[in-house]
Design an enzyme around this catalytic site. Structure first.
Site, PDB file in Angstrom:
ATOM      1  CB  CYS A  96      -0.973  -0.058   1.172  1.00  0.00           C
ATOM      2  SG  CYS A  96      -2.415   0.975   0.894  1.00  0.00           S
ATOM      3  CG  HIS A 198      -3.109  -3.390   4.265  1.00  0.00           C
ATOM      4  ND1 HIS A 198      -1.937  -2.868   4.734  1.00  0.00           N
ATOM      5  CD2 HIS A 198      -3.701  -2.389   3.560  1.00  0.00           C
ATOM      6  CE1 HIS A 198      -1.829  -1.600   4.339  1.00  0.00           C
ATOM      7  NE2 HIS A 198      -2.873  -1.283   3.612  1.00  0.00           N
TER       8      HIS A 198
HETATM    9  N1  GLN Z   1      -2.231   6.828   2.538  1.00  0.00           N
HETATM   10  C1  GLN Z   1      -2.245   6.012   1.377  1.00  0.00           C
HETATM   11  C2  GLN Z   1      -3.569   6.025   0.652  1.00  0.00           C
HETATM   12  O1  GLN Z   1      -4.577   6.341   1.226  1.00  0.00           O
HETATM   13  C3  GLN Z   1      -1.850   4.591   1.727  1.00  0.00           C
HETATM   14  C4  GLN Z   1      -2.869   3.875   2.579  1.00  0.00           C
HETATM   15  C5  GLN Z   1      -2.384   2.574   3.168  1.00  0.00           C
HETATM   16  O2  GLN Z   1      -1.187   2.311   3.206  1.00  0.00           O
HETATM   17  N2  GLN Z   1      -3.291   1.774   3.671  1.00  0.00           N
HETATM   18  O3  GLN Z   1      -3.612   5.705  -0.507  1.00  0.00           O
END
Ligand code: GLN
Length: 250
Positions: A96, A198
């Site tokens: 992510c 995740h």
């Molecule tokens: N902040 C980033 C987004 O919203 C990554 C989010 C995350 O790592 N879950 O795309």
């Protein structure tokens, strides 16, 4: 032969949402069960480039935009070491926010354009509208060369737009993936794997954990490695249960 792997855990305090730390535990445990020694090395704002380059395998989780801004500043200092390691084939799992760092830039929901590592020809923009959230299943056929369903959970505002020469990790079976248009998920480059899954992804999909361990040992010891099989029946049951819920064939 006594094998040892140094696992670099990148920015654990800043980058570790939705169970991403579990990935490090899975890597460590699966090594331990096979009598492969491990050292977990935390790579954060206090670490040097030498600390980073001493790692055999890297894992970076996701985060909120605010933490990503802090890490982006620090990554600038480590950029050339990072790029060299990735080019040399150091295996790594980037999830992510971690995945977004591999590209050219990440534009946050507030409109701040954060320069990234520029390893992959891709960029990510977070338009600040609805987030892409939910269970996700992909077919990671590009990595395993046959249908291999990986399951996970995604929650991101960023939409990642890959360049023409980006090989995705797989095809989206359920969920969103890299963006809300292409139905592609993640990226593969040498032994670097970027993904929005995740979960933690490695506990739900041990086949991916073993892929990373195997590649790390092969690179370090310059020999072909076939890892001893482990009893993954519980993990498999969990994966089947999720697949059933998402109504997909494994
Ligand atoms: N902040 C980033 C987004 O919203 C990554 C989010 C995350 O790592 N879950 O795309």
């Amino acid at each position: 032969m006594n094998y040892k792997l140094t696992i670099g855990w990148l920015y654990p305090k800043l980058m570790s949402t939705y169970g991403d730390r579990g990935n490090v535990i899975v890597l460590q445990k699966r090594c331990e069960w096979r009598k492969i020694e491990t050292e977990i090395k935390i790579i954060d704002t206090l670490s040097t480039n030498k600390d980073l380059s001493s790692c055999d395998l890297l894992m970076m989780g996701g985060a909120q935009d605010t933490q990503q801004e802090i890490v982006a500043k620090d990554l600038k200092k480590k950029k050339s070491t990072f790029k060299k390691m990735i080019e040399d084939g150091t295996p790594g799992l980037y999830i992510c926010g971690g995945f977004q760092y591999l590209g050219r830039y990440y534009k946050t929901a507030q409109g701040n354009k954060l320069p990234q590592l520029e390893v992959l020809d891709m960029y990510t923009e977070n338009p600040g509208r609805e987030r892409l959230i939910g269970n996700i299943a992909i077919d990671a056929q590009n990595l395993f060369e046959k249908r291999t369903v990986l399951v996970g959970f995604e929650n991101h505002g960023g939409r990642t737009i890959p360049g023409d020469n980006i090989k995705p990790l797989g095809r989206v079976l359920r969920g969103f993936g890299s963006n809300d248009i292409s139905k592609e998920e993640g990226a593969l480059y040498k032994n670097t794997i970027g993904t929005y899954l995740h979960g933690p992804i490695l506990s739900k999909n041990p086949v991916l954990a073993d892929y990373l361990i195997e590649k790390a040992l092969e690179l370090k010891y310059k020999t072909d490695i076939t890892l001893e099989m482990l009893d993954d029946s519980l993990e498999e049951k969990a994966r089947m249960a999720i697949a059933k819920r998402l109504q997909i064939a494994i």
